[in-house]
Design a protein around this motif. Structure first.
Motif: not given
Length: 311
Positions: A3, A211, A214-215, A256
């Motif tokens: 990240v 994670e 964000h993925e 994000w």
């Protein structure tokens, strides 16, 4: 997923090392505000003040990042009165000579390399907003990597020698120190640290949830689904996430998504807004536009026009 590495690739910071501060005690100076100020003490010691925070003692080998100072001060001892730094050298003179000298008397000498990291976009500022007012990497700290001091020494040598290409070398090395400063916040338990996504990355459950978001920012995440993915109850997960990160899981997800959207809007050739909306979890350009304006303060179209020349 790494990240931090992904965040740094989107943050678009640019290092600019101004030059050297050479002071002999007693001295005390007030410096004007500028985002992303960094200081590297290469010799001696001093006291750093940032806004109304307590003074911090710095010694040779220390690196300091001040993300958003209102003002900051450097002095040889806490009781020394302050004067504006412009009394020693104007901003124009400092940028031209890359040197600010002051001989206060027979006291010990201090050498500092000063510069800044520009946060060129709104989303860059979103990523650092939870950092403490002073990120202090102590050269004698037990967790400092062996290469850290060598890098500081290399930067100090390049700044003083003024060799061809030296500015480019120093700026690149300073960016490495910026990443190290960000990395130092992961899992930090310092009493001065605010809750942040960086601190939370070290937590097995919350770090994994970050994670996942964000993925797959395009996925329709819910707090229930995230808590199941990391093996926690919904209430326990929501409480721990807010305590560590300083915001709710879905608030973090929205921010994000906007960071990713801002990056996509600077792409060449331009990406259609409807494609950016789908890639960031919104079913329509309209719903995406409302979320973008709420978080970024401007419409997607205005943001794109303001940043169309940015690489």
């Amino acid at each position: 997923m790494d990240v931090l590495a992904h965040m740094m690739s989107l943050m678009r910071t640019k290092a600019s090392l101004y030059g050297r501060l050479e002071f002999t005690a007693p001295y005390g100076f007030r410096f004007p505000a500028k985002d992303g100020i960094c200081l590297m003490v290469t010799r001696g010691s001093c006291f750093l003040g940032v806004d109304d925070s307590p003074l911090v003692s710095l010694v040779g080998g220390d690196f300091v990042l001040m993300p958003t100072p209102g003002h900051y001060t450097i002095r040889s001892s806490p009781e020394v009165p302050l004067r504006p730094c412009e009394e020693v050298a104007s901003a124009e003179e400092f940028y031209r000579t890359r040197l600010m000298c002051f001989d206060g008397g027979q006291g010990p000498s201090t050498s500092i390399v000063a510069g800044c990291f520009s946060l060129s976009t709104t989303e860059s500022k979103l990523l650092v907003k939870h950092l403490p007012s002073i990120v202090h990497l102590q050269g004698s700290g037990s967790h400092i990597e062996p290469w850290f001091q060598s890098t500081l020494q290399f930067i100090a040598a390049e700044v003083s020698q003024k060799l061809p290409g030296g500015t480019a070398i120093v700026d690149r090395l300073a960016e490495v120190l910026f990443v190290q400063a960000m990395r130092s916040r992961i899992g930090s338990a310092s009493a001065t640290d605010k809750p942040s996504w960086l601190r939370a990355l070290d937590d097995p459950q919350v770090g994994r949830a970050i994670e996942l978001m964000h993925e797959e920012p395009e996925r329709q995440w819910t707090v229930d689904e995230l808590s199941r993915c990391v093996g926690m109850s919904r209430s326990a997960f929501a409480e721990r996430f807010r305590r560590l990160v300083g915001e709710t899981p879905l608030d973090h997800l929205t921010q994000w998504r906007m960071v990713k959207a801002g990056h996509m809007m600077r792409a060449t050739p331009p990406i259609k807004l409807v494609e950016i909306a789908l890639a960031t979890g919104y079913e329509s350009e309209s719903s995406f536009g409302k979320a973008f304006r709420r978080v970024m303060g401007v419409s997607p179209g205005k943001y794109r026009s303001l940043n169309h020349d940015s690489p």
